[in-house]
Enzyme design. Structure first.
Site, PDB file in Angstrom:
ATOM      1  N   TYR A   1      12.296 -42.850 -12.694  1.00  0.00           N
ATOM      2  CA  TYR A   1      12.961 -41.581 -13.018  1.00  0.00           C
ATOM      3  C   TYR A   1      12.187 -40.411 -12.414  1.00  0.00           C
ATOM      4  CZ  TYR A   1      14.182 -37.382 -15.617  1.00  0.00           C
ATOM      5  OH  TYR A   1      14.529 -36.086 -15.945  1.00  0.00           O
TER       6      TYR A   1
ATOM      7  N   LYS B   1      13.099 -37.542  -9.311  1.00  0.00           N
ATOM      8  CA  LYS B   1      13.005 -36.064  -9.358  1.00  0.00           C
ATOM      9  C   LYS B   1      12.180 -35.552  -8.174  1.00  0.00           C
ATOM     10  CE  LYS B   1      15.610 -35.289 -12.775  1.00  0.00           C
ATOM     11  NZ  LYS B   1      16.928 -34.705 -12.537  1.00  0.00           N
TER      12      LYS B   1
ATOM     13  N   SER C   1      11.929 -31.506 -13.407  1.00  0.00           N
ATOM     14  CA  SER C   1      11.245 -31.823 -14.665  1.00  0.00           C
ATOM     15  C   SER C   1       9.749 -31.642 -14.506  1.00  0.00           C
ATOM     16  CB  SER C   1      11.544 -33.283 -15.010  1.00  0.00           C
ATOM     17  OG  SER C   1      10.714 -33.729 -16.041  1.00  0.00           O
TER      18      SER C   1
HETATM   19  P1  NAD Z   1      22.535 -35.769 -20.221  1.00  0.00           P
HETATM   20  O1  NAD Z   1      22.518 -37.242 -19.985  1.00  0.00           O
HETATM   21  O2  NAD Z   1      22.861 -35.281 -21.570  1.00  0.00           O
HETATM   22  O3  NAD Z   1      23.544 -35.069 -19.186  1.00  0.00           O
HETATM   23  C1  NAD Z   1      23.776 -35.578 -17.894  1.00  0.00           C
HETATM   24  C2  NAD Z   1      25.281 -35.595 -17.680  1.00  0.00           C
HETATM   25  O4  NAD Z   1      25.540 -36.061 -16.358  1.00  0.00           O
HETATM   26  C3  NAD Z   1      26.026 -36.529 -18.634  1.00  0.00           C
HETATM   27  O5  NAD Z   1      27.124 -35.845 -19.198  1.00  0.00           O
HETATM   28  C4  NAD Z   1      26.476 -37.689 -17.757  1.00  0.00           C
HETATM   29  O6  NAD Z   1      27.704 -38.234 -18.221  1.00  0.00           O
HETATM   30  C5  NAD Z   1      26.592 -37.022 -16.400  1.00  0.00           C
HETATM   31  N1  NAD Z   1      26.404 -37.893 -15.251  1.00  0.00           N
HETATM   32  C6  NAD Z   1      25.384 -38.759 -15.011  1.00  0.00           C
HETATM   33  N2  NAD Z   1      25.564 -39.373 -13.829  1.00  0.00           N
HETATM   34  C7  NAD Z   1      26.715 -38.885 -13.298  1.00  0.00           C
HETATM   35  C8  NAD Z   1      27.434 -39.128 -12.107  1.00  0.00           C
HETATM   36  N3  NAD Z   1      27.031 -40.033 -11.218  1.00  0.00           N
HETATM   37  N4  NAD Z   1      28.564 -38.437 -11.892  1.00  0.00           N
HETATM   38  C9  NAD Z   1      29.022 -37.522 -12.782  1.00  0.00           C
HETATM   39  N5  NAD Z   1      28.388 -37.270 -13.935  1.00  0.00           N
HETATM   40  C10 NAD Z   1      27.250 -37.933 -14.190  1.00  0.00           C
HETATM   41  O7  NAD Z   1      21.122 -35.213 -19.745  1.00  0.00           O
HETATM   42  P2  NAD Z   1      20.457 -33.777 -19.976  1.00  0.00           P
HETATM   43  O8  NAD Z   1      19.370 -33.928 -20.964  1.00  0.00           O
HETATM   44  O9  NAD Z   1      21.489 -32.763 -20.177  1.00  0.00           O
HETATM   45  O10 NAD Z   1      19.756 -33.581 -18.565  1.00  0.00           O
HETATM   46  C11 NAD Z   1      20.374 -32.846 -17.513  1.00  0.00           C
HETATM   47  C12 NAD Z   1      19.474 -32.853 -16.307  1.00  0.00           C
HETATM   48  O11 NAD Z   1      18.207 -32.294 -16.653  1.00  0.00           O
HETATM   49  C13 NAD Z   1      19.184 -34.238 -15.731  1.00  0.00           C
HETATM   50  O12 NAD Z   1      19.134 -34.142 -14.329  1.00  0.00           O
HETATM   51  C14 NAD Z   1      17.809 -34.565 -16.282  1.00  0.00           C
HETATM   52  O13 NAD Z   1      17.109 -35.464 -15.475  1.00  0.00           O
HETATM   53  C15 NAD Z   1      17.167 -33.180 -16.296  1.00  0.00           C
HETATM   54  N6  NAD Z   1      16.057 -33.061 -17.256  1.00  0.00           N
HETATM   55  C16 NAD Z   1      16.284 -33.369 -18.570  1.00  0.00           C
HETATM   56  C17 NAD Z   1      15.221 -33.280 -19.467  1.00  0.00           C
HETATM   57  C18 NAD Z   1      15.413 -33.651 -20.925  1.00  0.00           C
HETATM   58  O14 NAD Z   1      14.417 -33.910 -21.605  1.00  0.00           O
HETATM   59  N7  NAD Z   1      16.637 -33.671 -21.456  1.00  0.00           N
HETATM   60  C19 NAD Z   1      13.960 -32.848 -19.046  1.00  0.00           C
HETATM   61  C20 NAD Z   1      13.788 -32.526 -17.700  1.00  0.00           C
HETATM   62  C21 NAD Z   1      14.851 -32.635 -16.804  1.00  0.00           C
HETATM   63  N1  UFG Z   2       7.080 -39.384 -29.705  1.00  0.00           N
HETATM   64  C1  UFG Z   2       6.705 -40.006 -30.883  1.00  0.00           C
HETATM   65  N2  UFG Z   2       7.634 -40.768 -31.530  1.00  0.00           N
HETATM   66  C2  UFG Z   2       8.914 -40.931 -31.063  1.00  0.00           C
HETATM   67  C3  UFG Z   2       9.284 -40.280 -29.879  1.00  0.00           C
HETATM   68  C4  UFG Z   2       8.340 -39.513 -29.199  1.00  0.00           C
HETATM   69  O1  UFG Z   2       5.575 -39.883 -31.317  1.00  0.00           O
HETATM   70  O2  UFG Z   2       9.688 -41.662 -31.700  1.00  0.00           O
HETATM   71  C5  UFG Z   2       6.110 -38.554 -28.995  1.00  0.00           C
HETATM   72  C6  UFG Z   2       5.838 -39.028 -27.573  1.00  0.00           C
HETATM   73  O3  UFG Z   2       4.857 -40.042 -27.579  1.00  0.00           O
HETATM   74  C7  UFG Z   2       5.396 -37.727 -26.900  1.00  0.00           C
HETATM   75  C8  UFG Z   2       6.197 -36.648 -27.635  1.00  0.00           C
HETATM   76  O4  UFG Z   2       6.642 -37.251 -28.861  1.00  0.00           O
HETATM   77  O5  UFG Z   2       4.038 -37.525 -27.154  1.00  0.00           O
HETATM   78  C9  UFG Z   2       7.417 -36.204 -26.850  1.00  0.00           C
HETATM   79  O6  UFG Z   2       8.160 -37.355 -26.460  1.00  0.00           O
HETATM   80  P1  UFG Z   2       9.628 -37.269 -25.849  1.00  0.00           P
HETATM   81  O7  UFG Z   2      10.069 -38.678 -25.605  1.00  0.00           O
HETATM   82  O8  UFG Z   2      10.487 -36.416 -26.697  1.00  0.00           O
HETATM   83  O9  UFG Z   2       9.425 -36.483 -24.486  1.00  0.00           O
HETATM   84  P2  UFG Z   2       8.519 -36.815 -23.226  1.00  0.00           P
HETATM   85  O10 UFG Z   2       7.499 -35.727 -23.127  1.00  0.00           O
HETATM   86  O11 UFG Z   2       8.030 -38.200 -23.233  1.00  0.00           O
HETATM   87  O12 UFG Z   2       9.586 -36.736 -22.021  1.00  0.00           O
HETATM   88  C10 UFG Z   2      10.646 -35.790 -21.986  1.00  0.00           C
HETATM   89  C11 UFG Z   2      11.881 -36.422 -21.354  1.00  0.00           C
HETATM   90  C12 UFG Z   2      11.637 -36.728 -19.909  1.00  0.00           C
HETATM   91  C13 UFG Z   2      11.173 -35.503 -19.189  1.00  0.00           C
HETATM   92  C14 UFG Z   2       9.977 -34.936 -19.895  1.00  0.00           C
HETATM   93  C15 UFG Z   2       9.549 -33.659 -19.262  1.00  0.00           C
HETATM   94  O13 UFG Z   2      12.218 -37.625 -22.037  1.00  0.00           O
HETATM   95  O14 UFG Z   2      12.856 -37.134 -19.321  1.00  0.00           O
HETATM   96  O15 UFG Z   2      10.285 -34.672 -21.263  1.00  0.00           O
HETATM   97  O16 UFG Z   2      10.627 -32.817 -19.069  1.00  0.00           O
HETATM   98  F1  UFG Z   2      10.834 -35.813 -17.916  1.00  0.00           F
END
Ligand code: NAD
Ligand code: UFG
Length: 342
Positions: free
Chosen positions: A151, A155, A126
């Site tokens: 979190y 990572k 991330s």
């Molecule tokens: P998500 O929660 O939708 O998907 C994660 C999946 O993993 C889920 O289906 C959950 O049931 C499964 N899971 C969690 N723990 C498990 C375990 N112990 N065993 C088996 N399955 C398990 O999340 P996502 O948004 O698809 O994110 C996927 C990956 O990308 C994560 O590692 C997350 O940290 C990373 N990531 C996400 C974002 C974001 O904003 N969505 C940004 C940066 C990185």
């Molecule tokens: N925001 C609002 N109102 C809301 C939700 C979010 O104003 O109700 C704003 C936040 O303050 C931020 C922007 O929208 O400025 C984006 O917020 P998100 O929560 O959508 O995303 P973040 O950038 O905080 O974080 C996300 C994921 C993290 C990940 C990160 C970088 O939640 O897990 O992107 O990949 F690490």
């Protein structure tokens, strides 16, 4: 046909990646414990691709079950590791759960891979590992700042564990993909993001407000040092993001990686403010999103966007989909989930 094990493959990014993998000719085995997903995501994947991938409901922290899964599915060529907990705020309240699931889960995965001779890994990292960067856009040489949440720390720790494992064990290659802010849903509206409870992330909150489930959106801060005062992020379409995994997989399996560990930023290279995003959503969909300005959210950074030129050069990948199309896909998905007819 290479066989890819996808942990967390029923989750948001995982399910979109599974679709792209299948459509690129890979065989997929999904491992997911359904802690943050639903088993019917498989129906969506099947409906889009015409293929129902193998699915094992397993917790990756369950060593014997995970090991048995590797044995059952025979030769696995590579793993894409999505399974993790991902809510920044929750990680502060439940830090040990996050370290256990994200770090111990990775350790279990790596030892199962070793035991079964699986040598290629793609890991979901991330942009959170960069913190508030010293200069923008952020490229992969930017220093990792101390994590601001458990979190984020998981990572960083997982990146380090993979780096160390590569030094210890020969013939092991990995690609770390540092995602910026993934948004949107598959154009078919058959899979998308399914946040449980009140969404933390901006786009699901916007679509739920547009659907009338939330009264109004709170915009967290209009006093940042940005053109309109709201915070800036790099919003990347989840389908574009999924396609990058296919490129990374092709690279690892072809052995065209330039080092055992490679790191790529995945973003659009364009910063968009919260207010810009909300107004773009309203323009793209014609649906009003009531909002109010409130104070900043603790732990938020002011502005972050990616330099993804390395991914373009090495993977031949760029984020292509325009923001209005991405926001429309998110809205179409929300309407489908809520049964909203136009
Ligand atoms: P998500 O929660 O939708 O998907 C994660 C999946 O993993 C889920 O289906 C959950 O049931 C499964 N899971 C969690 N723990 C498990 C375990 N112990 N065993 C088996 N399955 C398990 O999340 P996502 O948004 O698809 O994110 C996927 C990956 O990308 C994560 O590692 C997350 O940290 C990373 N990531 C996400 C974002 C974001 O904003 N969505 C940004 C940066 C990185
Ligand atoms: N925001 C609002 N109102 C809301 C939700 C979010 O104003 O109700 C704003 C936040 O303050 C931020 C922007 O929208 O400025 C984006 O917020 P998100 O929560 O959508 O995303 P973040 O950038 O905080 O974080 C996300 C994921 C993290 C990940 C990160 C970088 O939640 O897990 O992107 O990949 F690490």
């Amino acid at each position: 046909m290479a066989r890819i094990l996808v942990t967390g493959g029923l989750g948001y990014i995982g399910s979109h990646t599974v679709v792209e993998l299948i459509q690129s000719g890979y065989e997929v085995v999904i491992v997911d414990n359904l802690s943050n997903s639903e088993v019917n995501v498989l129906d969506g994947i099947e409906s889009i691709t015409g293929v129902r991938p193998a699915f094992e409901k397993i917790d990756i922290c369950d060593k014997s079950a995970f090991q048995a899964c590797f044995s059952k599915h025979g030769s696995i060529d590579a793993v894409i590791h999505f399974a993790a907990y991902k809510a920044v705020g929750e990680s502060i309240e439940k830090s040990l759960d996050y370290y256990y699931n994200n770090v111990y889960g990775l350790l279990q995965l790596l030892s199962s891979m070793r035991a079964n001779g699986v040598k290629h890994l793609i890991f979901s990292s991330s942009c959170t590992v960069y913190g508030q960067p010293d200069k923008l856009p952020i490229d992969e040489t930017a220093p990792r700042k101390p994590a601001t949440s458990p979190y984020g720390n998981t990572k960083q720790m997982c990146e380090d564990i993979i780096r160390d494992a590569i030094v210890s064990y020969h013939d092991f290659t990995a690609i770390l993909l540092r995602y910026f802010n993934p948004i949107g849903a598959h154009p078919s509206a058959k899979i998308g993001e399914l946040p449980k409870g009140v969404p933390n992330n901006l786009v699901p909150f916007v679509t739920q407000t547009a659907a009338g489930i939330r009264k109004e959106l709170s915009v967290f801060g209009d006093d940042y040092n940005t053109p309109d005062g709201s915070a800036i992020r790099d919003y990347i379409y989840v389908v574009d993001l999924a396609k990058a995994h296919v490129k990374a997989m092709q690279r690892l399996l072809a052995g065209s990686n330039k080092s055992e560990l490679e790191i790529f930023n995945l973003g659009t290279g364009k910063g968009v403010s919260v207010l810009e995003l909300v107004h773009s959503f309203m323009a793209a969909t014609g649906v009003k999103v009531p909002y109010k300005i409130v104070g900043r959210r603790a732990g938020d950074t002011e502005e972050v966007w990616a330099d993804s030129s390395l991914a373009e050069k090495e993977l031949g990948w760029t984020a292509r989909t325009p923001l209005n199309e991405v926001l429309l896909s998110a809205w179409n998905w929300e309407k489908k989930v809520r049964g909203i007819k136009e």
